[in-house]
Enzyme design. Structure first.
Site, PDB file in Angstrom:
ATOM      1  N   ARG A 249       0.850  -1.278   0.073  1.00 47.67           N
ATOM      2  CA  ARG A 249       0.148   0.091  -0.037  1.00 47.67           C
ATOM      3  C   ARG A 249       0.736   1.225   0.026  1.00 47.67           C
ATOM      4  O   ARG A 249       0.272   2.371   0.313  1.00 47.67           O
ATOM      5  CB  ARG A 249      -1.086   0.132   1.077  1.00 47.67           C
ATOM      6  CG  ARG A 249      -2.098  -1.097   1.126  1.00 47.67           C
ATOM      7  CD  ARG A 249      -2.944  -0.815   2.320  1.00 47.67           C
ATOM      8  NE  ARG A 249      -4.128  -1.909   2.310  1.00 47.67           N
ATOM      9  CZ  ARG A 249      -4.080  -2.722   2.933  1.00 47.67           C
ATOM     10  NH1 ARG A 249      -3.156  -3.110   3.890  1.00 47.67           N
ATOM     11  NH2 ARG A 249      -5.182  -3.878   2.658  1.00 47.67           N
TER      12      ARG A 249
ATOM     13  N   LYS B 292       3.217  11.003 -11.077  1.00 53.96           N
ATOM     14  CA  LYS B 292       2.449  10.456 -11.944  1.00 53.96           C
ATOM     15  C   LYS B 292       3.326   9.061 -12.335  1.00 53.96           C
ATOM     16  O   LYS B 292       4.355   8.977 -12.778  1.00 53.96           O
ATOM     17  CB  LYS B 292       2.120  11.026 -13.274  1.00 53.96           C
ATOM     18  CG  LYS B 292       1.049  12.030 -13.424  1.00 53.96           C
ATOM     19  CD  LYS B 292       0.715  12.470 -14.533  1.00 53.96           C
ATOM     20  CE  LYS B 292      -0.619  13.606 -14.592  1.00 53.96           C
ATOM     21  NZ  LYS B 292      -0.706  13.921 -15.731  1.00 53.96           N
TER      22      LYS B 292
ATOM     23  N   GLU C 151       9.683  17.558 -24.834  1.00 56.61           N
ATOM     24  CA  GLU C 151       8.931  17.982 -23.508  1.00 56.61           C
ATOM     25  C   GLU C 151       9.460  19.223 -23.183  1.00 56.61           C
ATOM     26  O   GLU C 151       8.889  19.825 -22.421  1.00 56.61           O
ATOM     27  CB  GLU C 151       9.117  16.827 -22.467  1.00 56.61           C
ATOM     28  CG  GLU C 151       8.572  15.447 -22.876  1.00 56.61           C
ATOM     29  CD  GLU C 151       7.117  15.725 -22.606  1.00 56.61           C
ATOM     30  OE1 GLU C 151       6.502  16.703 -22.198  1.00 56.61           O
ATOM     31  OE2 GLU C 151       6.304  14.674 -22.680  1.00 56.61           O
TER      32      GLU C 151
ATOM     33  N   LYS D 165       7.427  22.932 -14.065  1.00 54.13           N
ATOM     34  CA  LYS D 165       6.732  21.805 -13.622  1.00 54.13           C
ATOM     35  C   LYS D 165       6.335  21.603 -12.214  1.00 54.13           C
ATOM     36  O   LYS D 165       5.133  21.439 -11.546  1.00 54.13           O
ATOM     37  CB  LYS D 165       7.064  20.354 -14.116  1.00 54.13           C
ATOM     38  CG  LYS D 165       6.113  19.169 -13.723  1.00 54.13           C
ATOM     39  CD  LYS D 165       6.572  17.919 -14.449  1.00 54.13           C
ATOM     40  CE  LYS D 165       5.258  16.949 -14.237  1.00 54.13           C
ATOM     41  NZ  LYS D 165       5.793  15.719 -14.958  1.00 54.13           N
TER      42      LYS D 165
ATOM     43  N   GLU E 204      -4.112  16.648 -10.379  1.00 55.58           N
ATOM     44  CA  GLU E 204      -4.668  17.240 -12.033  1.00 55.58           C
ATOM     45  C   GLU E 204      -6.112  17.723 -11.641  1.00 55.58           C
ATOM     46  O   GLU E 204      -6.978  16.975 -12.855  1.00 55.58           O
ATOM     47  CB  GLU E 204      -4.186  16.133 -12.964  1.00 55.58           C
ATOM     48  CG  GLU E 204      -4.416  16.758 -14.419  1.00 55.58           C
ATOM     49  CD  GLU E 204      -3.620  15.691 -15.469  1.00 55.58           C
ATOM     50  OE1 GLU E 204      -2.651  15.707 -15.669  1.00 55.58           O
ATOM     51  OE2 GLU E 204      -4.692  14.992 -16.005  1.00 55.58           O
TER      52      GLU E 204
ATOM     53  N   ARG F  96      -3.042  21.705 -13.624  1.00 55.27           N
ATOM     54  CA  ARG F  96      -1.853  20.907 -14.117  1.00 55.27           C
ATOM     55  C   ARG F  96      -2.218  20.013 -15.194  1.00 55.27           C
ATOM     56  O   ARG F  96      -1.166  19.521 -15.887  1.00 55.27           O
ATOM     57  CB  ARG F  96      -1.881  19.548 -12.878  1.00 55.27           C
ATOM     58  CG  ARG F  96      -0.675  18.581 -13.127  1.00 55.27           C
ATOM     59  CD  ARG F  96      -0.426  17.721 -12.157  1.00 55.27           C
ATOM     60  NE  ARG F  96       0.531  16.553 -12.607  1.00 55.27           N
ATOM     61  CZ  ARG F  96       1.335  15.767 -11.696  1.00 55.27           C
ATOM     62  NH1 ARG F  96       1.149  15.943 -10.434  1.00 55.27           N
ATOM     63  NH2 ARG F  96       2.298  14.970 -12.164  1.00 55.27           N
TER      64      ARG F  96
ATOM     65  N   ASN G 198      -0.308  18.417 -19.977  1.00 54.28           N
ATOM     66  CA  ASN G 198      -0.427  17.660 -21.025  1.00 54.28           C
ATOM     67  C   ASN G 198      -0.721  18.378 -22.533  1.00 54.28           C
ATOM     68  O   ASN G 198      -1.358  17.562 -23.406  1.00 54.28           O
ATOM     69  CB  ASN G 198      -1.904  16.906 -20.830  1.00 54.28           C
ATOM     70  CG  ASN G 198      -1.737  15.876 -19.708  1.00 54.28           C
ATOM     71  OD1 ASN G 198      -1.001  15.117 -19.901  1.00 54.28           O
ATOM     72  ND2 ASN G 198      -2.570  16.119 -18.619  1.00 54.28           N
TER      73      ASN G 198
ATOM     74  N   HIS H  88      -0.527  15.991 -25.395  1.00 54.21           N
ATOM     75  CA  HIS H  88      -0.528  14.634 -25.152  1.00 54.21           C
ATOM     76  C   HIS H  88      -1.676  14.077 -25.515  1.00 54.21           C
ATOM     77  O   HIS H  88      -1.863  12.900 -25.888  1.00 54.21           O
ATOM     78  CB  HIS H  88      -0.354  14.590 -23.558  1.00 54.21           C
ATOM     79  CG  HIS H  88       1.158  14.653 -23.118  1.00 54.21           C
ATOM     80  ND1 HIS H  88       1.661  15.910 -23.455  1.00 54.21           N
ATOM     81  CD2 HIS H  88       1.854  14.131 -22.413  1.00 54.21           C
ATOM     82  CE1 HIS H  88       2.840  15.777 -22.857  1.00 54.21           C
ATOM     83  NE2 HIS H  88       3.104  14.517 -22.565  1.00 54.21           N
TER      84      HIS H  88
ATOM     85  N   HIS I 275      -0.964  10.835 -27.497  1.00 53.58           N
ATOM     86  CA  HIS I 275      -1.265   9.587 -27.013  1.00 53.58           C
ATOM     87  C   HIS I 275      -2.146   8.969 -28.076  1.00 53.58           C
ATOM     88  O   HIS I 275      -1.831   7.562 -28.216  1.00 53.58           O
ATOM     89  CB  HIS I 275      -1.993   9.502 -25.765  1.00 53.58           C
ATOM     90  CG  HIS I 275      -1.046   9.956 -24.461  1.00 53.58           C
ATOM     91  ND1 HIS I 275      -1.640  10.248 -23.217  1.00 53.58           N
ATOM     92  CD2 HIS I 275       0.366  10.012 -24.288  1.00 53.58           C
ATOM     93  CE1 HIS I 275      -0.494  10.554 -22.539  1.00 53.58           C
ATOM     94  NE2 HIS I 275       0.541  10.351 -23.057  1.00 53.58           N
TER      95      HIS I 275
ATOM     96  N   HIS J 135       7.783   8.228 -27.488  1.00 47.78           N
ATOM     97  CA  HIS J 135       6.644   9.185 -26.698  1.00 47.78           C
ATOM     98  C   HIS J 135       6.712  10.794 -27.080  1.00 47.78           C
ATOM     99  O   HIS J 135       5.940  11.343 -27.417  1.00 47.78           O
ATOM    100  CB  HIS J 135       6.697   8.883 -25.439  1.00 47.78           C
ATOM    101  CG  HIS J 135       5.866   9.936 -24.565  1.00 47.78           C
ATOM    102  ND1 HIS J 135       4.514   9.791 -24.607  1.00 47.78           N
ATOM    103  CD2 HIS J 135       6.229  10.935 -23.562  1.00 47.78           C
ATOM    104  CE1 HIS J 135       4.062  10.947 -23.702  1.00 47.78           C
ATOM    105  NE2 HIS J 135       5.127  11.184 -23.246  1.00 47.78           N
TER     106      HIS J 135
END
Length: 376
Positions: free
Chosen positions: A123, A145, A187, A229, A239, A243, A247, A250, A254, A268
């Site tokens: 956990r 993330k 990026e 960032k 997010e 935030r 993206n 993205h 994606h 990527h």
């Protein structure tokens, strides 16, 4: 050792980002104060272990830190349930407990899957990020993330789990293939495009130096990207609001990756670059962004050897608008079935567009695909 430090301010989950040249050689001293016992488990991939492994092994040994290593296959195809299951089992077999430190030593793939394993084992276990790719140093290693991919989409299964420290040594970038370095540079461009026009202008003047290995330029570029960032993550860790700006490129990107099966056909960062070009073109057509700004962004991407639209991706799989839209529907920013796009008012000023109409997006994709097919 030339190094700089900045912090991600998240209260009890705050941590430092150490950036510089040869900071990897001092990683043991940086990690030692964070360890409950002098033991660490390093997760890496085959390429990074061969190129940089001896440096980290020595740094940990010099600090008296016992170490176990787990080596994964390289590449985006590693981010699967099967690999995650193996990784968690190996960590458990090594007796990792919640006070131990798991080190993600590699690029974005290693950081993503290791961070997710740390998030779910017992956990939640502690982990450190030692990113060795440009993309990971400026983006995926910072912000907490973590995720794996599933056939329905990229990074759809994961968790927010902040690292205890990020150690970014720009000298590790010297062993990267040129294509991977360019992909990471996309990026960096993203940060200028979404919120810092002067930084974007600096990249136009100094991007070649960053790509060609100028240490000072690389440190400045990595630091500024991390600063932007870190500030956004401190304001919106999970997010729920601002935030989402991170993206930029993205949602389109994606979808392009998914259309090509997350393969080496499109890295990527290359997908993000093309996605940014599409986002700026969409913004110019439908959100009032000056066309000159869209053209300027795309010109810089192309000058860096990156794709900037569908025409720059030589695979017909990405030219099916309906298929791309289907992948975009799986985007993590979808809320109550409504699509969200990150668009731009101008270079250096992005915004979150909620409730983006699918028919408008589909019409845009059809125009782009037709233009690419015609060779324009």
């Amino acid at each position: 050792m030339n190094e700089e430090k900045l912090s991600v301010a998240l209260g009890a989950r705050s941590y430092d980002i150490i950036i510089g040249a040869r900071v990897l050689d001092g990683a043991g001293k940086l990690l030692a104060p964070l360890l409950a016992r002098a033991k660490a488990i390093v997760v890496t991939d085959e390429n990074v272990k061969a190129a940089q492994g001896p440096r980290l092994e020595k740094a940990l040994a010099d600090a008296g830190i016992e170490q176990d290593w787990i080596t994964l296959p390289p590449g985006e195809a590693t981010k699967t349930f099967d690999t995650l299951r193996m990784l968690v089992s190996r960590l458990a077999a090594l007796g990792v407990d919640r006070s131990d430190m798991i080190i993600a030593f590699g690029g974005g793939v290693v950081g993503d899957i290791t961070g997710f394993a740390a998030a779910i084992l017992r956990r939640g276990c502690r982990f450190a990020q030692i990113p060795t790719s440009l993309l990971a140093q400026v983006d995926s290693a910072v912000g907490g993330k973590t995720a794996i991919n599933i056939p329905e989409g990229k990074n759809l299964v994961g968790a927010f789990h902040q690292p205890s420290i990020v150690i970014a040594d720009v000298e590790t970038l010297s062993s990267l293939p040129a294509r991977e370095l360019r992909a990471g540079y996309a990026e960096i461009v993203k940060y200028g495009a979404l919120g810092d026009a002067p930084f974007f202008a600096w990249l136009e003047a100094n991007g070649r130096a960053v790509l060609e290995g100028d240490v000072g330029a690389r440190i400045k570029a990595v630091r500024r990207a991390c600063e932007i960032k870190a500030a956004i993550v401190a304001e919106d860790e999970r997010e729920d609001g601002r935030r989402a700006l991170l993206n930029l490129g993205h949602t389109f990107g994606h979808a392009l990756e998914a259309a090509l099966g997350y393969s080496a056909k499109l890295l990527h960062g290359e997908a993000v670059a093309a996605g940014m070009g599409l986002a700026f073109d969409f913004s110019a057509e439908r959100a009032g962004c000056p066309r000159a700004d869209a053209a300027r962004l795309k010109a810089h991407l192309k000058a860096a050897g990156l794709p900037a639209d569908l025409a720059d991706i030589p695979y017909k799989d990405v030219l099916d608008p309906d298929r791309l839209l289907a992948f975009m529907r799986q985007d993590k920013k979808v809320r109550a079935g409504a699509m969200t796009l990150i668009l731009a008012r101008r270079l250096g000023e992005a915004f979150v567009a909620r409730d983006a109409r699918e028919d408008v997006i589909l019409a845009f994709l059809k125009e782009e695909a037709a233009s690419a097919a015609a060779g324009e």
